[in-house]
Design a protein around this motif. Structure first.
Motif, PDB file in Angstrom:
ATOM      1  N   PHE A  44      10.528  12.782  -2.873  1.00  0.00           N
ATOM      2  CA  PHE A  44       9.783  13.713  -3.726  1.00  0.00           C
ATOM      3  C   PHE A  44      10.760  14.563  -4.543  1.00  0.00           C
ATOM      4  N   GLU A  92       5.466  10.821  -2.909  1.00  0.00           N
ATOM      5  CA  GLU A  92       4.649  12.010  -2.703  1.00  0.00           C
ATOM      6  C   GLU A  92       5.286  12.899  -1.631  1.00  0.00           C
ATOM      7  N   TYR A  93       4.980  14.165  -1.721  1.00  0.00           N
ATOM      8  CA  TYR A  93       5.555  15.138  -0.774  1.00  0.00           C
ATOM      9  C   TYR A  93       4.929  14.947   0.600  1.00  0.00           C
ATOM     10  N   GLY A 101       2.971   3.074  -4.110  1.00  0.00           N
ATOM     11  CA  GLY A 101       2.561   4.200  -4.950  1.00  0.00           C
ATOM     12  C   GLY A 101       2.572   5.541  -4.255  1.00  0.00           C
ATOM     13  N   ARG A 102       2.953   5.608  -2.959  1.00  0.00           N
ATOM     14  CA  ARG A 102       2.860   6.869  -2.219  1.00  0.00           C
ATOM     15  C   ARG A 102       4.206   7.411  -1.750  1.00  0.00           C
ATOM     16  N   ILE A 103       5.290   6.602  -1.791  1.00  0.00           N
ATOM     17  CA  ILE A 103       6.545   7.038  -1.165  1.00  0.00           C
ATOM     18  C   ILE A 103       7.177   8.218  -1.890  1.00  0.00           C
ATOM     19  N   VAL A 117       5.210  12.393   2.656  1.00  0.00           N
ATOM     20  CA  VAL A 117       4.912  11.021   3.057  1.00  0.00           C
ATOM     21  C   VAL A 117       6.141  10.435   3.731  1.00  0.00           C
ATOM     22  N   ASP A 165       7.222   7.273   6.952  1.00  0.00           N
ATOM     23  CA  ASP A 165       6.774   6.304   7.949  1.00  0.00           C
ATOM     24  C   ASP A 165       7.426   6.543   9.308  1.00  0.00           C
ATOM     25  N   GLU A 181       0.814  -1.217   0.000  1.00  0.00           N
ATOM     26  CA  GLU A 181       0.000   0.000   0.000  1.00  0.00           C
ATOM     27  C   GLU A 181       0.853   1.275   0.000  1.00  0.00           C
ATOM     28  N   TRP A 182       2.180   1.158   0.247  1.00  0.00           N
ATOM     29  CA  TRP A 182       3.061   2.334   0.259  1.00  0.00           C
ATOM     30  C   TRP A 182       3.816   2.510  -1.055  1.00  0.00           C
TER      31      TRP A 182
END
Length: 707
Positions: A668, A648-649, A644-646, A651, A653, A641-642
């Motif tokens: 980013f 992005e500005y 496609g998001r890592i 984001v 963990d 689930e991460w």
């Protein structure tokens, strides 16, 4: 493609809702078809059992004396009015002198033809030719008390009498038989009246003086003592009521007797049996109308083979033949009666439903033994025709319930479609228009917000539209305040950048020589300040920055990165140099920032004691192929689930990322710089680790040379 998928996703709930109703309608139809198929299978089994039961009924009926009579006389006419001829009995003869035996014989044989006013008649011959060439007649008639003929009377019309005529082979035999009462025995109590019919050859005149009775003509009659019918107290009869009489006759026919005497092997029954015409009349005293006439209208014929057709269904066929005969004695088919109205569409559907062994013909056989020989009974059934017709009629009646269920489903869908789905679609369309208006303007326009006011109401959707309208109004107010805050932050960045640039320019003057190691890092600091200088936010600054892309040797660059990594606290970085220049289009400072972020990220997640590996892949077959650079570390995989998001500005963990200096902007920045250099960056999980893959545009193969 992504935009198309997103556009289709906006209709997902409506498509799901309509698909559910469509599935419900299809389920109703499928249920009806499944029930039809099951009923068709069950009807086939029931039909086979019913056909076997029908065969047993037919055989049992044919084994009865009345059935044997029908087998022995297959060409028997249905109406006695056309031609009353003798039938061949399953018995050798009739004991006509005994009332009980004669009555039992004709009733068991089922040869009695029923007439109005309690009349009946059976005309037959025995199946044994050596009993004699006699025709037997037995039956009943209704009359008043029988008036007897006295012996010696000149005229016979003063008594009840019977007129009998037989026509065969061009000859006519006529007898007139008056009733003669027999004296009763004192020792025996007899109810009613008993007598005989004495047969005389009929003459044209009334005078029978000196006429002798026919010797072989025998006739007996027994009249009951009880009144019969509705005329129990009718004054027209001398004794006030009508009584029922039973009679039995034996008629001597010289032509038949002559056939038996001519040869030992006489043909019996006679081949022209159906051409013999017999007529019997019962006359009252005087000139009154006849009491009984075998040629009268309204006669009901007894059981015949054609009556078995009532037991057969349409499509069934009954064949009867002698065991030694080549042709069928009778072939009877089920009657096609006008049944219930059926739907042609349902009939075609039922015919197409697959059922095992459905179209296979069903044929049952049995044997019936008679005194004149054995008969073979074959019953052929057609399950397809019988079951289809019956099931089609039943399905046509029940189909209205299925249609009603489908109509109810469609009406429910239309009501919900008009009252809910249409408003949801309108709300979605207004929201999409509002989203486009927000993307094209700095703040929400008042007319865009007012577009939801028309959906207000007291139901759930109306409350939702009202809440969204209030929420958008508050968002518009917050957007105005955010715009003011962004302007203030922009001014703040402008001031901070101005204050930082002054000391950096002084440092650049002190370390202005390109050979000075500090010169490189001061230049990178100036570039970072210029990127962020005067921007409203860091993400906007990185996206709007301009890079100086030039041709560089990526092999030498990667070797330099691996060698200098320990100076920034990242140890054990391995790279196997290609040994030859690999020219790519890139900004050296920006590409160095990209690898700095990737190495820090790999160092953070790698398993302690494992290296970070840099890789370079070059497709030498063509100059148009991009150059692929990879960064691999051994460690935990990135959750799906991460993935496609890592990039992005913001984001990250890491807990309290901003407090620890991790703002979630490293990857980013890497993606943004790679895009500005015409390259790409991606990540994938591999067994035991993670690999970042960078793609750079390749320059001419010999654009950069070492040394």
């Amino acid at each position: 493609m992504k935009k198309i998928l997103l556009w289709l996703a906006s209709f997902r709930l409506r498509v799901l809702f309509r698909t559910c109703f469509l599935a419900l309608a299809l389920a109703v139809a499928a249920l009806a078809v499944a029930v039809l198929q099951e009923e068709k299978q069950r009807s086939q089994r029931n039909y086979q059992a019913a056909l076997a039961k029908t065969k047993e009924q037919i055989v049992a009926r044919l084994r009865h004396p009345s059935g044997q009579l029908a087998l022995l006389n297959p060409a028997r006419p249905q109406s006695a009015e056309r031609n009353l001829y003798p039938v061949l009995l399953p018995f050798s003869a009739i004991d006509f002198d005994d009332q009980n035996k004669a009555r039992h014989a004709v009733e068991m044989a089922g040869c009695l033809i029923q007439y109005p006013r309690q009349g009946s008649l059976c005309v037959a011959i025995g199946n044994n030719p050596w009993v004699g060439g006699f025709i037997y007649a037995a039956g009943t008639f209704a009359s008043g008390t029988l008036v007897a003929h006295e012996i010696g009377d000149r005229f016979l019309d003063g008594a009840h009498r019977m007129r009998v005529s037989v026509e065969l082979r061009g000859q006519t035999y006529r007898w007139l038989a008056p009733f003669e009462a027999l004296p009763g025995k004192r020792s025996v109590a007899v109810e009613g009246l008993r007598g005989r019919f004495t047969g005389y050859v009929e003459r044209e005149g009334r005078d029978y003086t000196g006429e002798l009775p026919v010797k072989d003509f025998r006739g007996w009659v027994w009249q009951g003592a009880q009144c019969s019918g509705v005329e129990e107290h009718a004054p027209d009869w001398p004794d006030g009521c009508e009584k029922k009489s039973f009679f039995s006759l034996r008629l001597p026919v010289d032509a038949l007797i002559a056939d038996l005497l001519e040869t030992r092997k006489a043909v019996w029954p006679p081949p022209d049996l159906a051409d013999i015409h017999v007529r019997i009349e019962v006359l009252p005293p005087g000139e009154a109308p006849v009491l009984f006439d075998s040629a009268a209208a309204g006669a009901v014929a007894p059981f015949s083979l054609d009556d078995l057709g009532a037991l057969l269904l349409p499509g069934e066929e009954l064949r009867i033949r002698r065991e030694s005969a080549a042709q069928d004695l009778a072939r009877i088919r089920g009657r096609d009666e006008a049944g219930e109205q059926t739907s042609p569409l349902l009939a075609r559907l039922i015919r197409r439903l697959p059922v095992e062994s459905y179209d296979a013909p069903v044929e049952l056989a049995d044997t019936v033994a008679t005194p004149s020989g054995d008969y073979r009974v074959l019953l052929h059934g057609d399950a397809g025709s019988a079951v289809n017709r019956t099931l089609s009629a039943t399905a046509t009646r029940v189909s209205w319930f299925v249609v009603a269920m489908l109509v109810a489903v469609v009406l429910a869908w239309l009501v919900i479609e008009a009252g809910m789905v249409r408003r949801i679609a309108l709300l979605t369309r207004r929201a999409r228009q509002l989203s486009r208006s927000v993307q094209g303007a700095d703040a929400l326009a008042p007319d865009a917000i007012s577009g939801l006011s028309g959906l207000k109401g007291n139901d759930e959707l109306g409350i939702l539209a009202n809440c969204l309208n209030d929420l958008l109004r508050r968002v518009r107010e917050d957007a105005g305040r955010e715009k003011i805050r962004a302007e203030q932050e922009k001014d703040q960045w402008h001031a901070v950048g101005h204050e930082i640039m002054s000391p950096l320019q002084s440092l650049m003057a002190l370390h202005g020589s390109p050979d000075d190691p500090s010169h490189r890092y001061i230049a990178r600091m100036q570039q970072a300040v210029r990127v962020l200088y005067g921007r409203a936010s860091p993400s906007e600054a990185f996206q709007t920055s301009t890079l100086a892309v030039e041709v560089m040797d990526v092999d030498a660059f990667l070797a330099n990165v691996a060698a200098n990594a320990p100076h920034i606290g990242i140890g054990d970085v391995a790279y196997a140099a290609a040994g030859a220049p690999v020219a790519v289009h890139a900004d050296e400072y920006s590409l160095e920032d990209v690898f700095s972020h990737l190495l820090r990220n790999a160092d953070r997640y790698r398993t302690p004691g494992t290296p970070i590996t840099l890789g370079l892949e070059v497709d030498e077959s063509t100059d148009a192929a991009p150059v692929t650079v990879s960064v691999h570390n051994t460690g935990p995989e990135i959750p799906p689930e991460w993935i496609g998001r890592i990039f992005e500005y913001g984001v990250s963990d890491q807990q309290d990322a901003a407090a620890n200096g991790n703002r979630g902007q490293g990857l980013f920045v890497a993606k943004t710089y790679m895009a500005k250099m015409g390259g790409t960056i991606g990540v994938r999980n591999e067994p035991g680790g993670v690999r970042f893959v960078l793609s750079l545009q390749r320059a001419g193969r010999y654009s950069v040379r070492r040394g």
